[in-house]
Design a protein around this motif. Structure first.
Motif, mmCIF file in Angstrom:
data_model
loop_
_atom_site.group_PDB
_atom_site.id
_atom_site.type_symbol
_atom_site.label_atom_id
_atom_site.label_comp_id
_atom_site.label_asym_id
_atom_site.label_seq_id
_atom_site.Cartn_x
_atom_site.Cartn_y
_atom_site.Cartn_z
ATOM 1 N N GLY A 104 0.811 -1.205 0.000
ATOM 2 C CA GLY A 104 0.000 0.000 0.000
ATOM 3 C C GLY A 104 0.846 1.256 0.000
ATOM 4 N N GLY A 105 1.461 1.549 -1.146
ATOM 5 C CA GLY A 105 2.363 2.695 -1.219
ATOM 6 C C GLY A 105 1.721 3.986 -0.774
ATOM 7 N N ASN A 106 0.477 4.221 -1.199
ATOM 8 C CA ASN A 106 -0.223 5.437 -0.803
ATOM 9 C C ASN A 106 -1.204 5.215 0.338
ATOM 10 N N LEU A 107 -2.015 4.168 0.240
ATOM 11 C CA LEU A 107 -3.057 3.916 1.237
ATOM 12 C C LEU A 107 -3.042 2.453 1.654
ATOM 13 N N TYR A 108 -3.288 2.201 2.936
ATOM 14 C CA TYR A 108 -3.488 0.830 3.399
ATOM 15 C C TYR A 108 -4.735 0.802 4.270
ATOM 16 N N ALA A 109 -5.669 -0.080 3.912
ATOM 17 C CA ALA A 109 -6.972 -0.111 4.567
ATOM 18 C C ALA A 109 -7.143 -1.382 5.390
ATOM 19 N N VAL A 110 -7.282 -1.203 6.689
ATOM 20 C CA VAL A 110 -7.774 -2.258 7.568
ATOM 21 C C VAL A 110 -9.218 -1.921 7.944
ATOM 22 N N GLY A 111 -9.490 -0.637 8.118
ATOM 23 C CA GLY A 111 -10.851 -0.151 8.297
ATOM 24 C C GLY A 111 -11.416 0.315 6.964
ATOM 25 N N THR A 112 -12.316 1.294 7.007
ATOM 26 C CA THR A 112 -13.021 1.774 5.814
ATOM 27 C C THR A 112 -12.409 3.066 5.299
ATOM 28 N N ILE A 113 -12.126 3.096 4.002
ATOM 29 C CA ILE A 113 -11.663 4.308 3.331
ATOM 30 C C ILE A 113 -12.618 4.610 2.176
ATOM 31 N N THR A 114 -13.123 5.832 2.144
ATOM 32 C CA THR A 114 -13.975 6.295 1.048
ATOM 33 C C THR A 114 -13.247 7.415 0.318
ATOM 34 N N GLY A 136 -10.128 -4.481 5.255
ATOM 35 C CA GLY A 136 -10.883 -3.251 5.120
ATOM 36 C C GLY A 136 -11.772 -3.199 3.896
ATOM 37 N N THR A 137 -12.443 -2.054 3.757
ATOM 38 C CA THR A 137 -13.312 -1.765 2.621
ATOM 39 C C THR A 137 -12.891 -0.431 2.024
ATOM 40 N N VAL A 138 -12.751 -0.398 0.705
ATOM 41 C CA VAL A 138 -12.386 0.826 0.002
ATOM 42 C C VAL A 138 -13.477 1.150 -1.012
ATOM 43 N N TYR A 139 -14.022 2.352 -0.931
ATOM 44 C CA TYR A 139 -15.002 2.853 -1.891
ATOM 45 C C TYR A 139 -14.308 3.890 -2.774
ATOM 46 N N LEU A 140 -14.325 3.663 -4.072
ATOM 47 C CA LEU A 140 -13.736 4.597 -5.025
ATOM 48 C C LEU A 140 -14.865 5.231 -5.829
ATOM 49 N N ASN A 141 -15.156 6.480 -5.537
ATOM 50 C CA ASN A 141 -16.263 7.192 -6.176
ATOM 51 C C ASN A 141 -15.729 8.343 -7.019
ATOM 52 N N ASP A 142 -15.923 8.264 -8.335
ATOM 53 C CA ASP A 142 -15.525 9.345 -9.254
ATOM 54 C C ASP A 142 -14.077 9.770 -9.012
ATOM 55 N N SER A 143 -13.212 8.798 -8.886
ATOM 56 C CA SER A 143 -11.816 9.062 -8.578
ATOM 57 C C SER A 143 -10.898 8.334 -9.550
ATOM 58 N N GLN A 144 -9.614 8.633 -9.463
ATOM 59 C CA GLN A 144 -8.616 7.974 -10.298
ATOM 60 C C GLN A 144 -7.544 7.336 -9.413
ATOM 61 N N VAL A 145 -7.257 6.070 -9.707
ATOM 62 C CA VAL A 145 -6.151 5.364 -9.066
ATOM 63 C C VAL A 145 -5.213 4.966 -10.198
ATOM 64 N N SER A 163 -12.141 -10.850 3.647
ATOM 65 C CA SER A 163 -13.117 -9.816 4.013
ATOM 66 C C SER A 163 -12.784 -8.460 3.407
ATOM 67 N N ALA A 164 -11.789 -8.416 2.524
ATOM 68 C CA ALA A 164 -11.453 -7.165 1.831
ATOM 69 C C ALA A 164 -12.453 -6.893 0.715
ATOM 70 N N TYR A 165 -12.912 -5.643 0.614
ATOM 71 C CA TYR A 165 -13.844 -5.244 -0.441
ATOM 72 C C TYR A 165 -13.357 -3.962 -1.097
ATOM 73 N N VAL A 166 -13.451 -3.927 -2.422
ATOM 74 C CA VAL A 166 -13.206 -2.702 -3.177
ATOM 75 C C VAL A 166 -14.436 -2.449 -4.040
ATOM 76 N N TYR A 167 -15.050 -1.278 -3.868
ATOM 77 C CA TYR A 167 -16.212 -0.877 -4.650
ATOM 78 C C TYR A 167 -15.793 0.241 -5.602
ATOM 79 N N VAL A 168 -16.078 0.059 -6.886
ATOM 80 C CA VAL A 168 -15.688 1.033 -7.912
ATOM 81 C C VAL A 168 -16.949 1.649 -8.494
ATOM 82 N N ASN A 169 -17.062 2.957 -8.386
ATOM 83 C CA ASN A 169 -18.231 3.666 -8.897
ATOM 84 C C ASN A 169 -17.760 4.917 -9.641
ATOM 85 N N GLY A 170 -17.790 4.866 -10.961
ATOM 86 C CA GLY A 170 -17.402 6.011 -11.770
ATOM 87 C C GLY A 170 -15.923 6.339 -11.680
ATOM 88 N N SER A 171 -15.114 5.360 -11.348
ATOM 89 C CA SER A 171 -13.684 5.599 -11.153
ATOM 90 C C SER A 171 -12.853 4.853 -12.179
#
Length: 245
Positions: A104-114, A136-145, A163-171
């Motif tokens: 996780g060079g920029n972000l590391y999620a054990v909890g929730t990151i939106t 953790g859970t990561v929500y990516l909304n209208d963003s760029q990775v 239990s890791a989740y990544v949700y992609v919405n408009g990203s």
């Protein structure tokens, strides 16, 4: 506008009251040649924290550079930001860039990151150049990775827990280079809209066997372009995808 620069210790937010950081810059010490070998070299969050128009850059949680030719096996997690299991982090209209960590060079999620309307870019790691996700859970909304470097695996996103989740919405998740863009070693990807574009190499790699269905991908809409390495597609879990896949 605030600036916290040449950080040689991370900013820690422990559980108290919800906190907001707005209109500022947090710049790590990596560019100055220092190594802050702790999880979350710039921010370590166990709170309800919102970053609004905040640029976080240069967090260095590893002494290794993780170049395209250097695999590296040491260091900590979350070069710029580590979000603990107790943490709930929201990132709005911000840029998270140039972090270095083992995972996780920029972000590391054990909890929730939106992540809303933001850019996550240029992270370097052994696995998960831009984002690493544990339980953790990561929500990516209208963003760029984009444009991460994973010297061993996963340029942009690496999931390592069922239990890791990544949700992609408009990203958009994109960039070229070594190794796959998104790797589900374990974990789950749900795409409502957006794109995973590898340019070259694999866009999405999923591990799993018939005896160990460890990953799930659900694609309601959006596109995945580039190569796709999906092991045992039917046996992994629920694989639903649009005609664009």
């Amino acid at each position: 506008i605030f600036t916290y620069s040449n950080c040689i210790c991370s900013i820690s937010f422990i559980p108290q009251i919800p906190l907001f950081l707005m209109n500022g810059n947090i710049v790590g010490s990596g560019a100055a040649g220092f190594d802050n070998i702790v999880d979350g070299a710039n921010i370590y969050n166990s709170n309800v924290l919102t970053l609004d128009a905040v640029n976080v850059s240069g967090g260095k949680a590893s002494s290794e550079s993780y170049s395209a030719t250097t695999i590296g096996t040491s260091g900590k997690y979350g070069g710029n930001i580590y979000n603990t299991g107790a943490g709930n982090l929201t990132i709005n209209d911000s840029t998270i860039s140039g972090g270095i960590a083992y995972r996780g060079g920029n972000l590391y999620a054990v909890g929730t990151i939106t992540v809303n309307d933001s850019l996550v870019t240029g992270g370097h790691a052994n696995r998960g150049g831009n984002i690493g996700v544990s339980s953790g859970t990561v929500y990516l909304n209208d963003s760029q990775v984009v444009d991460g470097l994973g010297s061993w695996d996963a340029r942009n996103i690496f999931c390592t827990n069922r239990s890791a989740y990544v949700y992609v919405n408009g990203s958009t998740i994109s960039g070229t280079g070594k190794n796959t863009s998104v790797r589900l070693q374990y974990g789950n990807l749900v795409m409502y809209s957006g794109a995973i574009d590898s340019g070259t190499g694999d866009a999405l790699t999923i591990s799993g066997t018939s005896s160990s269905p460890i990953s799930t991908v659900v694609i309601y809409d959006g596109s995945i372009t580039g190569q796709h390495t999906i092991h045992a597609v039917v046996e992994i879990g629920t694989i639903a995808y649009s005609s664009n896949y």
